[in-house]
Design a protein around this motif. Structure first.
Motif, mmCIF file in Angstrom:
data_model
loop_
_atom_site.group_PDB
_atom_site.id
_atom_site.type_symbol
_atom_site.label_atom_id
_atom_site.label_comp_id
_atom_site.label_asym_id
_atom_site.label_seq_id
_atom_site.Cartn_x
_atom_site.Cartn_y
_atom_site.Cartn_z
ATOM 1 N N GLY A 81 43.227 40.961 32.942
ATOM 2 C CA GLY A 81 44.581 41.270 33.368
ATOM 3 C C GLY A 81 44.980 42.725 33.255
ATOM 4 N N SER A 82 44.284 43.496 32.413
ATOM 5 C CA SER A 82 44.630 44.912 32.283
ATOM 6 C C SER A 82 44.097 45.739 33.452
ATOM 7 N N ASN A 83 43.194 45.190 34.221
ATOM 8 C CA ASN A 83 42.663 45.843 35.409
ATOM 9 C C ASN A 83 43.597 45.551 36.584
ATOM 10 N N PRO A 84 44.044 46.545 37.338
ATOM 11 C CA PRO A 84 44.950 46.281 38.468
ATOM 12 C C PRO A 84 44.388 45.286 39.484
ATOM 13 N N LEU A 85 43.080 45.337 39.748
ATOM 14 C CA LEU A 85 42.491 44.368 40.673
ATOM 15 C C LEU A 85 42.495 42.962 40.085
ATOM 16 N N GLY A 86 42.306 42.844 38.780
ATOM 17 C CA GLY A 86 42.392 41.546 38.127
ATOM 18 C C GLY A 86 43.798 40.977 38.199
ATOM 19 N N PHE A 87 44.795 41.839 38.019
ATOM 20 C CA PHE A 87 46.187 41.411 38.119
ATOM 21 C C PHE A 87 46.490 40.899 39.532
ATOM 22 N N LEU A 88 46.058 41.649 40.549
ATOM 23 C CA LEU A 88 46.292 41.232 41.933
ATOM 24 C C LEU A 88 45.521 39.958 42.272
ATOM 25 N N THR A 89 44.330 39.799 41.722
ATOM 26 C CA THR A 89 43.556 38.577 41.930
ATOM 27 C C THR A 89 44.295 37.372 41.366
ATOM 28 N N ALA A 90 44.873 37.526 40.191
ATOM 29 C CA ALA A 90 45.633 36.434 39.584
ATOM 30 C C ALA A 90 46.849 36.076 40.434
ATOM 31 N N LEU A 91 47.530 37.072 40.960
ATOM 32 C CA LEU A 91 48.683 36.791 41.828
ATOM 33 C C LEU A 91 48.249 36.089 43.108
ATOM 34 N N GLY A 92 47.111 36.483 43.660
ATOM 35 C CA GLY A 92 46.590 35.822 44.853
ATOM 36 C C GLY A 92 46.214 34.377 44.578
ATOM 37 N N ALA A 93 45.613 34.121 43.419
ATOM 38 C CA ALA A 93 45.263 32.746 43.052
ATOM 39 C C ALA A 93 46.523 31.900 42.874
ATOM 40 N N LEU A 94 47.551 32.486 42.305
ATOM 41 C CA LEU A 94 48.826 31.775 42.154
ATOM 42 C C LEU A 94 49.427 31.450 43.515
ATOM 43 N N ARG A 95 49.440 32.422 44.407
ATOM 44 C CA ARG A 95 50.011 32.220 45.739
ATOM 45 C C ARG A 95 49.260 31.132 46.504
ATOM 46 N N LEU A 96 47.934 31.190 46.492
ATOM 47 C CA LEU A 96 47.134 30.199 47.201
ATOM 48 C C LEU A 96 47.304 28.818 46.581
ATOM 49 N N SER A 97 47.360 28.747 45.254
ATOM 50 C CA SER A 97 47.577 27.461 44.587
ATOM 51 C C SER A 97 48.934 26.873 44.943
ATOM 52 N N ASN A 98 49.961 27.721 45.051
ATOM 53 C CA ASN A 98 51.282 27.234 45.446
ATOM 54 C C ASN A 98 51.313 26.780 46.893
ATOM 55 N N LEU A 99 50.492 27.360 47.755
ATOM 56 C CA LEU A 99 50.404 26.885 49.133
ATOM 57 C C LEU A 99 49.727 25.522 49.211
ATOM 58 N N VAL A 100 48.681 25.327 48.420
ATOM 59 C CA VAL A 100 47.928 24.074 48.456
ATOM 60 C C VAL A 100 48.672 22.963 47.720
#
Length: 71
Positions: A11-30
């Protein structure tokens, strides 16, 4: 309801943070009617955890997410 910890995402890596947000968004769509939530836990660093998922294990989460993703 179940939860999944993304042990490979830091989570301290900016790409890791964005990956987590993307996983949240996709999970909320599904699983739009399950109220999937994101939180950060200490697990060898800050790791994202998704909770409110309608399955019991990580492998099933990955399979369903891959099959149901709207792409």
């Amino acid at each position: 309801m179940s939860s999944v910890v993304f042990r490979g995402i830091e989570g301290s890596n900016p790409l890791g943070f964005l990956t987590a947000l993307g996983a949240l968004r996709l999970s909320n769509l599904v699983w739009c009617d399950h109220g999937v939530r994101l939180r950060w836990i200490r697990h060898g660093g800050w790791r994202p955890q998704l909770s409110g998922l309608p399955m019991e294990d990580d492998a099933e989460f990955c399979r369903v997410l891959h099959e149901q993703a709207p792409w």
